[in-house]
Motif scaffolding. Structure first.
Motif, PDB file in Angstrom:
ATOM      1  N   TRP A  51       0.840  -1.193   0.000  1.00  0.00           N
ATOM      2  CA  TRP A  51       0.000   0.000   0.000  1.00  0.00           C
ATOM      3  C   TRP A  51       0.879   1.248   0.000  1.00  0.00           C
ATOM      4  CZ3 TRP A  51      -5.179  -0.479  -0.706  1.00  0.00           C
ATOM      5  CH2 TRP A  51      -5.676  -1.788  -0.608  1.00  0.00           C
ATOM      6  N   GLY A  93       0.613  -5.174  11.464  1.00  0.00           N
ATOM      7  CA  GLY A  93      -0.123  -5.250  10.193  1.00  0.00           C
ATOM      8  C   GLY A  93       0.803  -5.088   9.001  1.00  0.00           C
ATOM      9  N   ASP A 127       1.833  -9.769  11.730  1.00  0.00           N
ATOM     10  CA  ASP A 127       0.532  -9.678  11.064  1.00  0.00           C
ATOM     11  C   ASP A 127      -0.296 -10.846  11.585  1.00  0.00           C
ATOM     12  OD1 ASP A 127      -1.654  -9.322   9.091  1.00  0.00           O
ATOM     13  OD2 ASP A 127      -0.210  -8.077   8.023  1.00  0.00           O
ATOM     14  N   ARG A 128      -1.507 -11.003  11.021  1.00  0.00           N
ATOM     15  CA  ARG A 128      -2.350 -12.128  11.410  1.00  0.00           C
ATOM     16  C   ARG A 128      -1.813 -13.426  10.805  1.00  0.00           C
ATOM     17  NH1 ARG A 128      -8.002  -9.968   9.439  1.00  0.00           N
ATOM     18  NH2 ARG A 128      -6.654  -9.268   7.756  1.00  0.00           N
ATOM     19  N   LEU A 132       0.773 -11.467  15.302  1.00  0.00           N
ATOM     20  CA  LEU A 132       0.174 -10.561  16.289  1.00  0.00           C
ATOM     21  C   LEU A 132      -1.153 -10.079  15.711  1.00  0.00           C
ATOM     22  CD1 LEU A 132       1.887  -7.614  18.244  1.00  0.00           C
ATOM     23  CD2 LEU A 132      -0.544  -8.010  18.042  1.00  0.00           C
ATOM     24  N   TRP A 142      -4.204  -7.935  16.692  1.00  0.00           N
ATOM     25  CA  TRP A 142      -4.288  -6.850  17.673  1.00  0.00           C
ATOM     26  C   TRP A 142      -5.206  -7.219  18.837  1.00  0.00           C
ATOM     27  CZ3 TRP A 142      -5.541  -3.701  12.753  1.00  0.00           C
ATOM     28  CH2 TRP A 142      -4.363  -3.580  11.996  1.00  0.00           C
ATOM     29  N   ALA A 168       1.751   0.879   8.862  1.00  0.00           N
ATOM     30  CA  ALA A 168       1.391   1.533   7.599  1.00  0.00           C
ATOM     31  C   ALA A 168       0.024   1.036   7.154  1.00  0.00           C
ATOM     32  CB  ALA A 168       2.442   1.224   6.520  1.00  0.00           C
TER      33      ALA A 168
HETATM   34  C1  LIG Z   1      -4.103  -2.218   4.293  1.00  0.00           C
HETATM   35  S1  LIG Z   1      -3.110  -3.542   4.798  1.00  0.00           S
HETATM   36  C2  LIG Z   1      -1.529  -2.731   5.019  1.00  0.00           C
HETATM   37  C3  LIG Z   1      -0.379  -3.685   4.818  1.00  0.00           C
HETATM   38  C4  LIG Z   1       1.002  -3.024   4.895  1.00  0.00           C
HETATM   39  N1  LIG Z   1       1.223  -2.419   6.185  1.00  0.00           N
HETATM   40  C5  LIG Z   1       1.169  -1.998   3.812  1.00  0.00           C
HETATM   41  O1  LIG Z   1       0.989  -0.803   4.092  1.00  0.00           O
HETATM   42  O2  LIG Z   1       1.467  -2.385   2.675  1.00  0.00           O
HETATM   43  C6  LIG Z   1      -3.625  -3.803   6.489  1.00  0.00           C
HETATM   44  C7  LIG Z   1      -2.862  -4.884   7.221  1.00  0.00           C
HETATM   45  O3  LIG Z   1      -3.361  -4.966   8.554  1.00  0.00           O
HETATM   46  C8  LIG Z   1      -3.526  -6.331   8.887  1.00  0.00           C
HETATM   47  N2  LIG Z   1      -4.591  -6.456   9.889  1.00  0.00           N
HETATM   48  C9  LIG Z   1      -5.924  -6.175   9.746  1.00  0.00           C
HETATM   49  N3  LIG Z   1      -6.585  -6.440  10.871  1.00  0.00           N
HETATM   50  C10 LIG Z   1      -5.669  -6.910  11.760  1.00  0.00           C
HETATM   51  C11 LIG Z   1      -5.747  -7.359  13.107  1.00  0.00           C
HETATM   52  N4  LIG Z   1      -6.925  -7.395  13.758  1.00  0.00           N
HETATM   53  N5  LIG Z   1      -4.611  -7.749  13.713  1.00  0.00           N
HETATM   54  C12 LIG Z   1      -3.430  -7.706  13.056  1.00  0.00           C
HETATM   55  N6  LIG Z   1      -3.281  -7.291  11.775  1.00  0.00           N
HETATM   56  C13 LIG Z   1      -4.395  -6.902  11.136  1.00  0.00           C
HETATM   57  C14 LIG Z   1      -3.899  -7.001   7.580  1.00  0.00           C
HETATM   58  O4  LIG Z   1      -3.664  -8.401   7.612  1.00  0.00           O
HETATM   59  C15 LIG Z   1      -3.028  -6.254   6.602  1.00  0.00           C
HETATM   60  O5  LIG Z   1      -1.769  -6.843   6.454  1.00  0.00           O
END
Ligand SMILES: C[S@@+](CC[C@H](N)C(=O)[O-])C[C@H]1O[C@@H](n2cnc3c(N)ncnc32)[C@H](O)[C@@H]1O
Length: 218
Positions: free
Chosen positions: A47, A73, A94-95, A123, A125, A143
């Protein structure tokens, strides 16, 4: 398994998310991140917020060299990879369903002498936080992680757990909906929040946050 629903006919501006890889140059290295939107959805594409975060880290206004860093994430892991290349010890999280893809990208993009400074770990959240040291990180990176209202409370709890009074949190955010600013308002209760950068071309805000001293009841 897709982590979120996706559409097959994206807007042209989003078509880069459907490419099978994305290339960048950060920390004097060419990076090739695999992407797989169809299988894993949002967690398997890079992203814009991640790109802006890497640019911000490269400038060095927040020093990561020699620091204990955790990324939340992480998706493809671009930010954590760049932090490691800049000299940090990084826990990239991440998940669970995202971890194999994430690990493969980390392995493919770090030279052998940097592999030891990175751990990829689950992790979700708000869950199993006791597996991570309370206040144990110098820098927390995220991010494009502010986008799901249901996760705001557990995300905030996670940040509070990971941060000591001296931890710096950097969040790179695309503000898409009012709820995203609601999260920033929630964050401002236990943290001081300052916007330190805005990337106009990509419309990404970078916020730097510090935990406020706990209020004492009189
Ligand atoms: C929009 S993506 C962003 C990915 C990366 N940070 C980037 O900017 O390219 C959101 C990320 O948050 C993670 N995510 C969403 N809900 C989550 C949760 N409850 N716990 C941990 N990670 C989570 C998703 O798996 C995903 O990888």
């Amino acid at each position: 398994m897709a982590l979120v629903p996706y559409v097959d006919n994206p807007l042209p501006a989003l078509s880069k998310l459907h490419n099978s890889s994305a290339q960048f140059r950060f920390a004097n290295r060419d990076l090739h991140l695999s992407q797989d939107w169809k299988q894993l959805g949002v967690a398997a594409v890079v992203w814009d917020a991640a790109v802006v975060m890497c640019m911000y880290l490269e400038v060095g206004q927040v020093e990561v060299k020699g620091r204990q860093v955790i990324e939340l994430g992480a998706g493809t892991g671009l930010v954590g990879i760049v932090a490691a290349l800049l000299g940090a010890t990084v826990t990239i999280t991440d998940r669970q369903p995202a971890l194999d893809f994430l690990s493969a990208n980390v392995k493919a993009n770090l030279p052998p002498d940097s592999q030891g400074s990175v751990v990829v770990s689950e992790l979700t959240w708000g869950e199993g936080l006791e597996r991570y040291p309370a206040g144990g990180f110098d820098v927390v990176l995220g991010a494009d992680i502010v986008y799901l209202e249901d996760t705001f409370v557990p995300l905030l709890r996670t940040l509070e757990h990971l941060c000591s009074d001296s931890t710096v949190v950097l969040l790179a955010c695309k503000i898409r909906y009012k709820r995203d600013t609601d999260f920033l308002d929630m964050l401002k209760q236990p943290f001081r929040v300052e916007e330190v950068h805005y990337d106009k071309e990509r419309d990404i805000h970078v916020y730097k946050c510090w935990k406020l001293p706990a209020k004492r009841d009189l």
